[in-house]
Design a protein around this motif. Structure first.
Motif, PDB file in Angstrom:
ATOM      1  N   TRP A 137       5.605   6.862 -12.475  1.00  0.00           N
ATOM      2  CA  TRP A 137       5.957   8.503 -12.057  1.00  0.00           C
ATOM      3  C   TRP A 137       6.212   8.017 -10.457  1.00  0.00           C
ATOM      4  O   TRP A 137       6.259   9.511  -9.351  1.00  0.00           O
ATOM      5  CB  TRP A 137       4.789   9.042 -12.603  1.00  0.00           C
ATOM      6  CG  TRP A 137       4.662   9.773 -13.526  1.00  0.00           C
ATOM      7  CD1 TRP A 137       5.786  11.315 -13.848  1.00  0.00           C
ATOM      8  CD2 TRP A 137       4.046   9.255 -14.774  1.00  0.00           C
ATOM      9  NE1 TRP A 137       5.737  10.311 -15.836  1.00  0.00           N
ATOM     10  CE2 TRP A 137       4.476   9.550 -16.133  1.00  0.00           C
ATOM     11  CE3 TRP A 137       3.171   8.590 -14.487  1.00  0.00           C
ATOM     12  CZ2 TRP A 137       3.771   9.736 -17.142  1.00  0.00           C
ATOM     13  CZ3 TRP A 137       2.622   8.004 -15.802  1.00  0.00           C
ATOM     14  CH2 TRP A 137       2.605   8.487 -17.045  1.00  0.00           C
ATOM     15  N   VAL A 138       5.130   7.384  -9.947  1.00  0.00           N
ATOM     16  CA  VAL A 138       5.186   7.487  -8.291  1.00  0.00           C
ATOM     17  C   VAL A 138       6.834   7.469  -7.944  1.00  0.00           C
ATOM     18  O   VAL A 138       7.399   7.596  -6.415  1.00  0.00           O
ATOM     19  CB  VAL A 138       4.750   5.881  -7.781  1.00  0.00           C
ATOM     20  CG1 VAL A 138       5.281   4.562  -8.091  1.00  0.00           C
ATOM     21  CG2 VAL A 138       4.736   6.208  -6.398  1.00  0.00           C
ATOM     22  N   PHE A 139       7.740   7.043  -8.741  1.00  0.00           N
ATOM     23  CA  PHE A 139       8.620   6.520  -7.710  1.00  0.00           C
ATOM     24  C   PHE A 139       9.901   8.350  -8.510  1.00  0.00           C
ATOM     25  O   PHE A 139      10.842   8.731  -6.756  1.00  0.00           O
ATOM     26  CB  PHE A 139       9.890   5.724  -8.587  1.00  0.00           C
ATOM     27  CG  PHE A 139       9.678   4.793  -8.736  1.00  0.00           C
ATOM     28  CD1 PHE A 139      10.078   3.630  -7.741  1.00  0.00           C
ATOM     29  CD2 PHE A 139       8.916   4.081 -10.041  1.00  0.00           C
ATOM     30  CE1 PHE A 139       9.786   2.231  -7.716  1.00  0.00           C
ATOM     31  CE2 PHE A 139       7.769   3.315  -9.534  1.00  0.00           C
ATOM     32  CZ  PHE A 139       8.198   1.685  -8.800  1.00  0.00           C
ATOM     33  N   GLN A 140       9.454   9.068  -8.991  1.00  0.00           N
ATOM     34  CA  GLN A 140       9.975  10.435  -9.043  1.00  0.00           C
ATOM     35  C   GLN A 140       9.197  10.931  -7.928  1.00  0.00           C
ATOM     36  O   GLN A 140       9.950  12.087  -7.125  1.00  0.00           O
ATOM     37  CB  GLN A 140       9.328  10.949 -11.227  1.00  0.00           C
ATOM     38  CG  GLN A 140      10.285  10.474 -11.431  1.00  0.00           C
ATOM     39  CD  GLN A 140       9.365  11.317 -13.162  1.00  0.00           C
ATOM     40  OE1 GLN A 140       8.780  11.923 -13.239  1.00  0.00           O
ATOM     41  NE2 GLN A 140      10.480  10.912 -13.849  1.00  0.00           N
ATOM     42  N   ASP A 183       1.081  -1.396   0.419  1.00  0.00           N
ATOM     43  CA  ASP A 183       0.019   0.232  -0.198  1.00  0.00           C
ATOM     44  C   ASP A 183       0.981   1.015   0.018  1.00  0.00           C
ATOM     45  O   ASP A 183       0.204   2.267   0.431  1.00  0.00           O
ATOM     46  CB  ASP A 183      -1.414  -0.007   1.173  1.00  0.00           C
ATOM     47  CG  ASP A 183      -2.353  -0.413   0.944  1.00  0.00           C
ATOM     48  OD1 ASP A 183      -2.086  -0.767  -0.250  1.00  0.00           O
ATOM     49  OD2 ASP A 183      -2.806  -1.072   1.755  1.00  0.00           O
ATOM     50  N   VAL A 184       1.893   1.215  -0.564  1.00  0.00           N
ATOM     51  CA  VAL A 184       2.579   2.754  -0.396  1.00  0.00           C
ATOM     52  C   VAL A 184       2.284   2.900  -1.575  1.00  0.00           C
ATOM     53  O   VAL A 184       2.379   2.633  -3.134  1.00  0.00           O
ATOM     54  CB  VAL A 184       4.370   2.499  -0.931  1.00  0.00           C
ATOM     55  CG1 VAL A 184       4.806   3.522  -0.520  1.00  0.00           C
ATOM     56  CG2 VAL A 184       4.379   1.617   1.247  1.00  0.00           C
ATOM     57  N   LYS A 185       1.765   4.182  -1.485  1.00  0.00           N
ATOM     58  CA  LYS A 185       1.468   5.138  -3.066  1.00  0.00           C
ATOM     59  C   LYS A 185       2.155   6.221  -3.311  1.00  0.00           C
ATOM     60  O   LYS A 185       1.578   6.674  -4.099  1.00  0.00           O
ATOM     61  CB  LYS A 185       0.272   4.941  -2.656  1.00  0.00           C
ATOM     62  CG  LYS A 185      -1.403   4.231  -2.579  1.00  0.00           C
ATOM     63  CD  LYS A 185      -2.581   4.249  -3.108  1.00  0.00           C
ATOM     64  CE  LYS A 185      -3.035   3.121  -1.863  1.00  0.00           C
ATOM     65  NZ  LYS A 185      -3.059   4.089  -0.341  1.00  0.00           N
ATOM     66  N   GLY A 186       3.119   7.023  -2.785  1.00  0.00           N
ATOM     67  CA  GLY A 186       3.540   7.990  -2.710  1.00  0.00           C
ATOM     68  C   GLY A 186       4.617   8.780  -1.603  1.00  0.00           C
ATOM     69  O   GLY A 186       4.525   7.482  -0.598  1.00  0.00           O
ATOM     70  N   TYR A 187       5.210   9.490  -1.645  1.00  0.00           N
ATOM     71  CA  TYR A 187       6.102  10.080  -0.695  1.00  0.00           C
ATOM     72  C   TYR A 187       5.259   9.888   1.254  1.00  0.00           C
ATOM     73  O   TYR A 187       6.225   9.346   2.194  1.00  0.00           O
ATOM     74  CB  TYR A 187       6.934  11.319  -1.228  1.00  0.00           C
ATOM     75  CG  TYR A 187       7.578  12.469  -0.272  1.00  0.00           C
ATOM     76  CD1 TYR A 187       8.985  11.296   0.091  1.00  0.00           C
ATOM     77  CD2 TYR A 187       7.222  12.746   0.937  1.00  0.00           C
ATOM     78  CE1 TYR A 187      10.103  11.880   1.140  1.00  0.00           C
ATOM     79  CE2 TYR A 187       8.484  13.868   1.707  1.00  0.00           C
ATOM     80  CZ  TYR A 187       9.051  13.061   1.922  1.00  0.00           C
ATOM     81  OH  TYR A 187      10.669  13.455   2.512  1.00  0.00           O
TER      82      TYR A 187
END
Ligand SMILES: Cc1cc2nc3c(=O)[nH]c(=O)nc-3n(C[C@H](O)[C@H](O)[C@H](O)COP(=O)(O)O)c2cc1C
Length: 132
Positions: free
Chosen positions: A40-43, A10-14
């Protein structure tokens, strides 16, 4: 533990990334579902870590990435695999904009690389006209 521990789920962003690190003390974070249709989630996470501004991709960015992803599949797979994987991935990319479901259906009905190519041109034209 002496071996590195990777946190995931469930990691969806920063913000989720930071919560995962803070809560578990893990050495790394793995992302699965949130990267489908949204690489783009990694950016987003890197921008947060570097305290930089992050802007979500536009619909046109997504349409252009569909084309790039399809071209990579075309290089790497036979026609049936390429078309099937295109359908799978486009189901993730083509969400959250006007007529997205109609475009998903059109791609789902395609059977050949030629059909996907022609639909992609239409999609990019539609997105450029509608969302520019
Ligand atoms: C497209 C995709 C590929 C995955 N590949 C791997 C993998 O190679 N090795 C692995 O241990 N887990 C893999 N997983 C499982 C995820 O790492 C993770 O355990 C699970 O999807 C839950 O995390 P999520 O909420 O980020 O999806 C994959 C999941 C997805 C959606």
């Amino acid at each position: 533990m002496k071996i590195p521990v990777i946190g995931n789920g469930d990691v969806k962003g920063y913000e989720d990334y930071i919560k995962m690190i803070d809560y578990t003390g893990c050495d790394g974070v793995m992302i699965g579902r949130a990267a489908m249709g949204n690489p783009w989630v990694f950016q987003n996470i890197i921008a947060g870590l570097e305290n930089k501004q992050y802007t979500d991709p536009t619909i046109i960015d997504k349409a252009l990435l569909c084309k790039k992803h399809f071209n990579l599949l075309k290089e790497d797979k036979n026609e049936i695999q390429c078309v099937n994987l295109t359908k799978k991935h486009f189901g993730y990319y083509l969400k959250g904009f006007k007529k997205a479901s109609e475009w998903r259906v059109k791609f789902m009905q395609s059977k050949t690389i030629e059909e996907v190519e022609s639909l992609l041109e239409g999609l990019i034209q539609y997105c450029s006209k509608e969302f520019d």
